[in-house]
Design an enzyme around this catalytic site. Structure first.
Site, mmCIF file in Angstrom:
data_model
loop_
_atom_site.group_PDB
_atom_site.id
_atom_site.type_symbol
_atom_site.label_atom_id
_atom_site.label_comp_id
_atom_site.label_asym_id
_atom_site.label_seq_id
_atom_site.Cartn_x
_atom_site.Cartn_y
_atom_site.Cartn_z
ATOM 1 N N ASP A 1 4.355 0.856 12.057
ATOM 2 C CA ASP A 1 3.195 0.164 11.475
ATOM 3 C C ASP A 1 3.088 -1.298 11.931
ATOM 4 O OD1 ASP A 1 2.465 2.452 10.198
ATOM 5 O OD2 ASP A 1 2.982 1.806 8.177
ATOM 6 N N CYS B 1 -5.646 12.688 11.739
ATOM 7 C CA CYS B 1 -5.769 11.261 11.519
ATOM 8 C C CYS B 1 -5.895 10.594 12.859
ATOM 9 C CB CYS B 1 -4.526 10.816 10.783
ATOM 10 S SG CYS B 1 -4.275 9.088 10.755
ATOM 11 N N ARG C 1 -5.126 10.532 3.617
ATOM 12 C CA ARG C 1 -3.992 11.365 4.043
ATOM 13 C C ARG C 1 -2.935 11.428 2.923
ATOM 14 N NH1 ARG C 1 -0.603 14.310 7.414
ATOM 15 N NH2 ARG C 1 1.462 13.674 6.819
ATOM 16 N N LYS D 1 0.834 -1.213 0.000
ATOM 17 C CA LYS D 1 0.000 0.000 0.000
ATOM 18 C C LYS D 1 0.867 1.261 0.000
ATOM 19 C CE LYS D 1 -1.854 1.692 3.993
ATOM 20 N NZ LYS D 1 -1.584 3.126 4.127
ATOM 21 N N ASN D 2 1.884 1.273 0.875
ATOM 22 C CA ASN D 2 2.672 2.497 1.018
ATOM 23 C C ASN D 2 3.626 2.732 -0.147
ATOM 24 O OD1 ASN D 2 1.309 2.960 3.335
ATOM 25 N ND2 ASN D 2 3.016 2.527 4.724
ATOM 26 N N ARG E 1 -8.555 -0.651 4.682
ATOM 27 C CA ARG E 1 -7.694 0.386 4.082
ATOM 28 C C ARG E 1 -6.328 -0.176 3.725
ATOM 29 N NH1 ARG E 1 -6.347 4.245 7.942
ATOM 30 N NH2 ARG E 1 -4.868 4.703 6.317
ATOM 31 N N ARG F 1 -0.318 14.499 12.592
ATOM 32 C CA ARG F 1 0.311 14.352 11.282
ATOM 33 C C ARG F 1 0.400 15.669 10.504
ATOM 34 N NH1 ARG F 1 -1.417 8.478 8.995
ATOM 35 N NH2 ARG F 1 0.682 8.475 8.186
HETATM 36 C C1 UD1 Z 1 4.262 6.917 6.187
HETATM 37 C C2 UD1 Z 1 3.398 5.693 6.015
HETATM 38 C C3 UD1 Z 1 2.826 5.256 7.349
HETATM 39 C C4 UD1 Z 1 3.945 5.059 8.353
HETATM 40 C C5 UD1 Z 1 4.841 6.292 8.424
HETATM 41 C C6 UD1 Z 1 6.065 6.108 9.319
HETATM 42 C C7 UD1 Z 1 2.500 5.992 3.771
HETATM 43 C C8 UD1 Z 1 1.297 6.176 2.937
HETATM 44 N N1 UD1 Z 1 2.298 6.015 5.115
HETATM 45 O O1 UD1 Z 1 3.418 7.953 6.683
HETATM 46 O O2 UD1 Z 1 2.114 4.029 7.161
HETATM 47 O O3 UD1 Z 1 3.386 4.819 9.634
HETATM 48 O O4 UD1 Z 1 5.308 6.630 7.113
HETATM 49 O O5 UD1 Z 1 6.807 5.007 8.877
HETATM 50 O O6 UD1 Z 1 3.593 5.765 3.285
HETATM 51 N N2 UD1 Z 1 5.816 14.790 10.474
HETATM 52 C C9 UD1 Z 1 5.817 16.142 10.770
HETATM 53 N N3 UD1 Z 1 5.715 17.032 9.720
HETATM 54 C C10 UD1 Z 1 5.638 16.613 8.409
HETATM 55 C C11 UD1 Z 1 5.659 15.225 8.132
HETATM 56 C C12 UD1 Z 1 5.743 14.333 9.186
HETATM 57 O O7 UD1 Z 1 5.883 16.540 11.920
HETATM 58 O O8 UD1 Z 1 5.560 17.467 7.511
HETATM 59 C C13 UD1 Z 1 5.897 13.811 11.587
HETATM 60 C C14 UD1 Z 1 4.622 12.945 11.682
HETATM 61 O O9 UD1 Z 1 3.600 13.603 12.399
HETATM 62 C C15 UD1 Z 1 5.149 11.720 12.388
HETATM 63 C C16 UD1 Z 1 6.577 11.595 11.814
HETATM 64 O O10 UD1 Z 1 6.925 12.866 11.300
HETATM 65 O O11 UD1 Z 1 5.222 11.972 13.762
HETATM 66 C C17 UD1 Z 1 6.716 10.541 10.735
HETATM 67 O O12 UD1 Z 1 5.846 10.844 9.668
HETATM 68 P P1 UD1 Z 1 6.135 10.431 8.160
HETATM 69 O O13 UD1 Z 1 7.412 9.662 8.058
HETATM 70 O O14 UD1 Z 1 5.963 11.642 7.324
HETATM 71 O O15 UD1 Z 1 4.929 9.439 7.889
HETATM 72 P P2 UD1 Z 1 3.921 9.470 6.668
HETATM 73 O O16 UD1 Z 1 4.656 9.725 5.409
HETATM 74 O O17 UD1 Z 1 2.750 10.310 7.006
#
Ligand code: UD1
Length: 416
Positions: A305, A116, A92, A22-23, A397, A121
């Protein structure tokens, strides 16, 4: 709302084909808007999140043809740069389209992706990364208005190795003149898969899988025929289910190297795991003893995850585990549900202490989020008696017909 009814206590025997990730598929779908040629994507899992992404693409003017797990995407006639609120709030990952739509159209209007169930996030790191490439971004009335007419390659230093922000910057940079360097990039295997896909379209991208990614902008991209990587989180989920219930399960298509952080935290005396010709085989007694410290970290650390599913495994095992969630601030919502099933878990801030007594009991519980829902399924499979899991749309999902996969290996699970 659909529910799962599970009669626990049956060992698992048989073969599982690990679904496409999925990711990986979501950013790859987002990348398809960067080319005017047709793109064939294979091993696309049948998931609610994939359907949401397809709806957003169709709304942008992208044609989507579906045949089983294959999609043909054509963005030749894409005529919109706008992702409205009602579509963005469903997914998201709509945030990935920010980079790719700007890359293609040089502008974009995207509704702010909602919060979320696992935490706030924020997307500040995405926005800063795009600004570093010269995108002018204004935030008004819940929308991001992006002007990419003066974009150029540049140096992007991420404050944190965010998976989504790394992917977004890569997507924005492939058609942008000059060289972009992403430092402190996330190193997740899904980022390598995105790089492989972009390269198959004719993009110049190197370094994915390390913390420094280089992208040189090209004028245009071509079509491709691409197989999405296997889902390492599903692989980990099936391993934890088998390690908890016992039995012998062959997992086709999974890659052991991508889940080493989990493998070293499984009880070696109760299960044996080997990889043979692209098939991972787990043999387990179903009587694990688990006294581990788990701390979720960006890849190659223990994946957030798989934290919930590990909590289910540890609750049903014997021994005391300490699980720390470092990535998301609200990711223990499965704990009160596991407690209803007899788990002994105490949570303080980001740390859960799990005292496993070696068994769980069936109960009526509710899936609060995707991976937490998967954790309840593992708990239901191992528990004595019947478990009813409410609100399983979260599970849909991320897991393709989970009940079919598990019934095929001997689980007693039914969707009603
Ligand atoms: C992706 C995965 C999700 C997984 C996560 C961490 C997808 C679709 N989803 O989510 O399943 O749990 O990686 O491995 O690929 N953050 C900020 N600001 C930002 C972006 C992130 O503060 O602009 C924080 C987030 O709130 C979180 C951390 O950084 O605490 C990690 O987030 P991130 O690595 O961005 O996860 P996702 O890409 O949302």
């Amino acid at each position: 709302m659909s529910k799962y009814i599970i009669e626990g206590g049956h060992p698992l025997f048989g073969t599982v084909d690990v679904q496409g990730a999925k990711n990986a598929v979501l950013p790859i779908f987002a990348a398809c808007v960067l080319t005017k040629s047709d793109v064939v994507i294979r091993r696309v899992p049948d998931l609610a999140d994939v359907v949401s992404m397809e709806n957003i693409l169709k709304n942008l003017g992208v044609k989507v043809k579906k045949e089983g797990n294959v999609r043909v995407l054509s963005a030749k006639d894409m005529d919109s740069d706008n992702i409205p609120n009602e579509l963005a709030k469903e997914l998201r990952s709509s945030v990935f389209l920010l980079g790719s739509v700007i890359g293609r159209m040089k502008s974009s209007q995207v509704a702010y992706p909602g919060g979320c169930d696992i935490g706030l996030r924020p997307i500040d790191i995405h926005i800063k990364g795009l600004r570093d490439l010269g995108v002018v971004i204004e935030e008004r009335a819940g929308y991001l208005f992006c002007d990419g007419s003066n974009m150029r390659g540049g140096e992007v230093v991420l404050d944190y190795p965010s998976v989504g922000a790394t992917e977004n910057v890569m997507l924005a940079a492939v058609l942008t003149e000059g060289e972009t360097v992403v430092r402190n990039a996330a190193r997740e295997p899904e980022i390598v898969d995105l790089q492989n896909f972009l390269v198959s379209l004719g993009a110049w991208v190197k370094g994915a899988g390390t913390s420094e990614i280089h992208i040189r902008g090209v004028k245009e991209l071509c079509g491709a025929d691409y197989n999405v990587m296997p889902d390492r989180i599903c692989l980990g989920t099936w391993l934890l289910a088998a390690a908890s219930c016992g039995g012998e399960v062959a997992l086709k298509g999974g890659r052991k190297a991508e889940i080493y952080s989990l493998l070293c935290k499984l009880d070696k005396s109760s299960c044996h795991i080997q990889e043979d010709n692209g098939i991972i085989i787990i043999r387990a007694t179903g009587e694990p003893v688990c006294s581990e410290r788990i701390s979720t970290r960006p890849y190659p650390g223990f994946p957030t995850d798989l934290q919930a599913q590990y909590c289910a495994y540890a609750s049903a095992a014997r021994g005391t585990c300490v699980v720390t969630e470092n990535i998301f601030e609200n990711r223990f919502r499965h704990v009160p549900e596991l407690i209803k099933m007899g788990a002994d878990i105490t949570v303080r801030d980001r740390v859960a202490v799990i005292k496993g007594a070696g068994f769980l009991s069936g109960a009526e519980v509710t899936a609060r989020d995707l991976r937490g829902g998967a954790a309840l399924v593992i708990a239901g499979l191992v528990a004595r008696g019947t478990t009813v899991i409410d609100d399983i749309r979260h599970i849909d999902r991320g897991y393709e017909a989970m009940e079919k996969t598990l019934s095929n290996i001997g689980a007693k699970i039914e969707r009603i």
